[in-house]
Design a protein around this motif. Structure first.
Motif, mmCIF file in Angstrom:
data_model
loop_
_atom_site.group_PDB
_atom_site.id
_atom_site.type_symbol
_atom_site.label_atom_id
_atom_site.label_comp_id
_atom_site.label_asym_id
_atom_site.label_seq_id
_atom_site.Cartn_x
_atom_site.Cartn_y
_atom_site.Cartn_z
ATOM 1 N N UNK A 95 0.799 -1.217 0.000
ATOM 2 C CA UNK A 95 0.000 0.000 0.000
ATOM 3 C C UNK A 95 0.837 1.275 0.000
ATOM 4 N N UNK A 96 2.154 1.198 -0.114
ATOM 5 C CA UNK A 96 2.958 2.422 -0.200
ATOM 6 C C UNK A 96 3.458 2.583 -1.636
ATOM 7 N N UNK A 97 3.617 3.828 -2.048
ATOM 8 C CA UNK A 97 3.936 4.117 -3.452
ATOM 9 C C UNK A 97 5.399 4.479 -3.638
ATOM 10 N N UNK A 98 5.886 4.234 -4.836
ATOM 11 C CA UNK A 98 7.174 4.738 -5.312
ATOM 12 C C UNK A 98 7.009 4.950 -6.803
ATOM 13 N N UNK A 99 7.867 5.764 -7.387
ATOM 14 C CA UNK A 99 7.712 6.070 -8.804
ATOM 15 C C UNK A 99 7.899 4.824 -9.665
ATOM 16 N N UNK A 100 8.870 3.986 -9.329
ATOM 17 C CA UNK A 100 9.098 2.769 -10.114
ATOM 18 C C UNK A 100 7.857 1.881 -10.076
ATOM 19 N N UNK A 101 7.293 1.718 -8.892
ATOM 20 C CA UNK A 101 6.115 0.866 -8.697
ATOM 21 C C UNK A 101 4.910 1.435 -9.440
ATOM 22 N N UNK A 102 4.715 2.745 -9.342
ATOM 23 C CA UNK A 102 3.573 3.368 -10.010
ATOM 24 C C UNK A 102 3.711 3.327 -11.532
ATOM 25 N N UNK A 103 4.929 3.550 -12.033
ATOM 26 C CA UNK A 103 5.118 3.532 -13.487
ATOM 27 C C UNK A 103 4.837 2.151 -14.052
ATOM 28 N N UNK A 104 5.313 1.112 -13.384
ATOM 29 C CA UNK A 104 5.033 -0.250 -13.836
ATOM 30 C C UNK A 104 3.534 -0.522 -13.826
ATOM 31 N N UNK A 105 2.849 -0.001 -12.813
ATOM 32 C CA UNK A 105 1.403 -0.174 -12.746
ATOM 33 C C UNK A 105 0.681 0.532 -13.880
ATOM 34 N N UNK A 106 1.148 1.729 -14.216
ATOM 35 C CA UNK A 106 0.523 2.458 -15.323
ATOM 36 C C UNK A 106 0.720 1.717 -16.643
ATOM 37 N N UNK A 107 1.889 1.176 -16.860
ATOM 38 C CA UNK A 107 2.141 0.443 -18.104
ATOM 39 C C UNK A 107 1.265 -0.798 -18.193
ATOM 40 N N UNK A 108 1.107 -1.484 -17.082
ATOM 41 C CA UNK A 108 0.288 -2.701 -17.088
ATOM 42 C C UNK A 108 -1.178 -2.373 -17.327
ATOM 43 N N UNK A 109 -1.654 -1.246 -16.792
ATOM 44 C CA UNK A 109 -3.070 -0.896 -16.900
ATOM 45 C C UNK A 109 -3.421 -0.314 -18.261
ATOM 46 N N UNK A 110 -2.481 0.368 -18.906
ATOM 47 C CA UNK A 110 -2.717 0.992 -20.219
ATOM 48 C C UNK A 110 -3.940 1.907 -20.191
ATOM 49 N N UNK A 111 -4.099 2.612 -19.070
ATOM 50 C CA UNK A 111 -5.211 3.561 -18.975
ATOM 51 C C UNK A 111 -6.558 2.940 -18.723
ATOM 52 N N UNK A 112 -6.606 1.623 -18.485
ATOM 53 C CA UNK A 112 -7.892 0.941 -18.322
ATOM 54 C C UNK A 112 -8.363 0.889 -16.869
ATOM 55 N N UNK A 113 -7.514 1.258 -15.934
ATOM 56 C CA UNK A 113 -7.862 1.115 -14.528
ATOM 57 C C UNK A 113 -8.249 2.470 -13.944
ATOM 58 N N UNK A 114 -9.362 2.517 -13.251
ATOM 59 C CA UNK A 114 -9.814 3.782 -12.667
ATOM 60 C C UNK A 114 -8.998 4.132 -11.428
ATOM 61 N N UNK A 115 -8.798 3.163 -10.551
ATOM 62 C CA UNK A 115 -8.000 3.404 -9.354
ATOM 63 C C UNK A 115 -6.530 3.183 -9.676
ATOM 64 N N UNK A 116 -5.638 4.115 -9.319
ATOM 65 C CA UNK A 116 -4.212 3.873 -9.561
ATOM 66 C C UNK A 116 -3.714 2.721 -8.697
ATOM 67 N N UNK A 117 -2.907 1.862 -9.311
ATOM 68 C CA UNK A 117 -2.336 0.729 -8.583
ATOM 69 C C UNK A 117 -0.973 0.422 -9.170
ATOM 70 N N UNK A 118 -0.018 0.197 -8.312
ATOM 71 C CA UNK A 118 1.336 -0.055 -8.778
ATOM 72 C C UNK A 118 1.587 -1.503 -9.122
ATOM 73 N N UNK A 119 2.816 -1.768 -9.506
ATOM 74 C CA UNK A 119 3.198 -3.117 -9.920
ATOM 75 C C UNK A 119 4.677 -3.310 -9.626
#
Length: 556
Positions: free
Chosen positions: A392-416
């Motif tokens: 449940x804690x964020x970092x830029x690396x984690x958030x960027x990987x999450x954005x790439x995986x979601x491809x804009x399809x996810x409403x809630x931001x989630x990392x990876x």
């Protein structure tokens, strides 16, 4: 109408305690206080063990209670039989001798390393009833649920006469094993190098230890994480440069875990040279969860590394760690204290990237170190190499990987979490790393296992790095794209030659696949002069001669 309630029959609530008292009484003839003479170790084990007992014999992936292992292998199989071995590392020949002799029957473990081939033969011969190949955290957790040891055989550097144990830097699995056993009325026996008046540090309190045996020889510790820079190939340097440029820099990875291998050793030795020239110091690779790798010494000395927490130690690194308390977790006595359970949890939840190697990868990205003739186990890779959904804690690396995986399809931001497999397309003896189907699938059918032994599942893998380039699986939108991305970096293996060239080029245009030249890397420039050290002797000099390399790595 009156309903009469049945009074439940009386039952005993302390059967475990009664069993413990019986075992202690049987052992009494061989003990003087808590001390047991080495010559009586086998008799002690025959006294405290019962057929079918669950036994943890350390058996970590580095330190070994080798004297107790030999003593256990010498018990009378008519007295001690059908044991259920529940230990993380099946590393010594004696560990397998237990099954050959019928002393042990069932096995739950994590890592087998040098015994991988022998373990495969024993399983195929029906000598071992396999429970599961666990991750470390999984097995440690089960010690507190349904695989609690009845007897734990542990190992320490020294003990006092009250049984307080000092483990030194190789604390590893011991605290979790001992706590699970001692608090469920089990028996704990420790092998130590010596008895002292006062231990330098209490790693395990004496009230959790029942018996102490001074072994005739110092216990064995495997230098598992030592890699000679002289053995690093130019191909491994190339893959290291690709990882730094295409993943570490791309995502700004600061918190990470490196697996064992020459590929990650190359990355460590490229930090003060290649990565320094890229201006990445302070931006990547600052906090590690990993053992004290000697190949990290140049990066530590040049100020790249800020902190390291370790699963275990490494032979020859004691003085260096003692002299670098800003980097390592050291106690009041000055020595480092490792802890495999703590560090596994840190690697799972507190790091943004795991990078390691494997023996086989299939078309979905599933990987395994279990092959037809070798069962090496997994150790901590499945924990390190998985996306923890509880984070449940964020970092830029984690958030960027999450954005790439979601491809804009996810409403809630989630990392990876970034999970990287770094391999060469062909392994030892030119065996292809990439396969249509993992050997472990057929092995599961042969041995009638409920699950094929997969080390890291494909849906956790984010990137695959080979000498051909990087496949970013986060950017794949269909199963077919994923398959072609993997084929696209599989080189001249049969899997690689079966690629759809048009689709692979389309993926390259979308930066799903990136070749060395796409990242500004010329393979002809990947020579050994890029490494910060070129030999074990140079690592020793980098350390100010604090590093004391194991004898087998000395050639001077």
């Amino acid at each position: 109408m009156t309903v009469r309630s049945e009074v439940p029959a009386q039952r005993a609530w302390d059967t475990g305690r009664q069993s413990r008292e019986q075992r202690l009484a049987a052992a009494g003839r061989y003990t003087r206080g808590k001390l047991v003479a080495p010559d009586d170790a086998t008799k002690l084990l025959e006294a405290v063990l019962r057929p079918g007992d669950r036994v943890c014999l350390e058996g970590d992936n580095q330190k070994q209670a080798d004297f107790l292992a030999r003593s256990l292998a010498a018990v009378d199989p008519n007295t001690v039989r059908d044991l259920h071995i529940v230990q993380s590392g099946l590393v010594l020949a004696e560990h397998l001798d237990l099954f050959e002799a019928g002393i042990a029957r069932r096995l739950d473990f994590s890592y087998s390393g040098p015994q991988g081939a022998a373990l495969a033969r024993a399983l195929n011969a029906g000598k071992i009833e396999l429970g599961a190949i666990h991750t470390y955290l999984e097995l440690f957790s089960r010690y507190f649920v349904d695989l609690t040891p009845h007897v734990a055989l542990t190992v320490a550097r020294c003990a006092d006469r009250d049984g307080n144990l000092y483990m030194g830097p190789n604390t590893e699995d011991s605290p979790v094993v001992i706590e699970a056993t001692a608090f469920k009325q089990g028996i704990v026996i420790a092998q130590v190098n010596e008895i002292v008046d006062k231990v330098p540090r209490v790693d395990v309190p004496g009230d959790r230890v029942d018996f102490v045996v001074v072994a005739p020889e110092t216990f064995y510790v495997e230098p598992l994480f030592t890699r000679d820079p002289a053995q690093i190939t130019e191909t491994q340097i190339l893959t290291g440069m690709l990882a730094i440029r295409g993943i570490y820099e791309e995502y700004g990875v600061r918190r990470l875990n490196h697996g064992i291998g020459f590929n990650t050793a190359a990355i460590e030795l490229l930090l003060p040279t290649y990565a320094e020239r890229l201006g990445l110091k302070g931006r990547i690779a600052t906090h590690f969860a990993l053992n004290p790798h000697p190949t990290l010494i140049p990066a530590i000395e040049t100020g790249w590394v800020q902190q390291i927490h370790s699963f275990g130690s490494e032979v020859g690194m004691d003085a260096y760690m003692r002299a670098r308390p800003d980097i390592f977790f050291t106690g009041r006595d000055g020595s480092m204290a490792s802890n495999r359970m703590y560090c596994q949890a840190a690697g799972l939840y507190a790091t943004d990237l795991f990078i390691g190697s494997t023996l086989q990868i299939d078309l979905q990205g599933n990987s395994s170190t279990v092959t037809r003739d070798r069962i090496a186990g997994f150790g901590g890779a499945p924990n390190m190499g998985s996306d923890p959904h509880g984070r449940r804690h964020a970092s830029e690396a984690w958030l960027k990987a999450g954005r790439e995986a979601a491809d804009g399809q996810r409403q809630l931001p989630r990392g990876r979490k970034l999970v990287v497999q770094i391999v060469e397309t062909f392994g030892d003896k030119l065996v292809p790393t990439f396969v249509e189907q993992l050997d472990s699938v057929q092995l599961a059918e042969t041995l009638r296992l409920d699950l094929p032994p997969v080390m890291i599942y494909g849906d956790d893998v984010t990137h695959i790095v080979t000498e051909e380039g990087i496949a970013n699986l986060l950017l794949c939108r269909t199963a077919y794209e994923r398959e072609q991305a993997i084929r696209g970096v599989a080189g001249y293996t049969p899997v690689g030659r079966a690629r759809d060239r048009r689709v692979v080029e389309e993926l390259r245009a979308r930066k799903v696949i990136r070749r060395p030249e796409d990242l500004g890397i010329d393979p002809l420039d990947t020579h050994k002069s890029l490494l910060a050290a070129h030999s074990v002797k140079e690592l020793m000099h980098w350390s100010g001669n604090l590093y004391d390399p194991p004898r087998k790595f000395r050639n001077w």
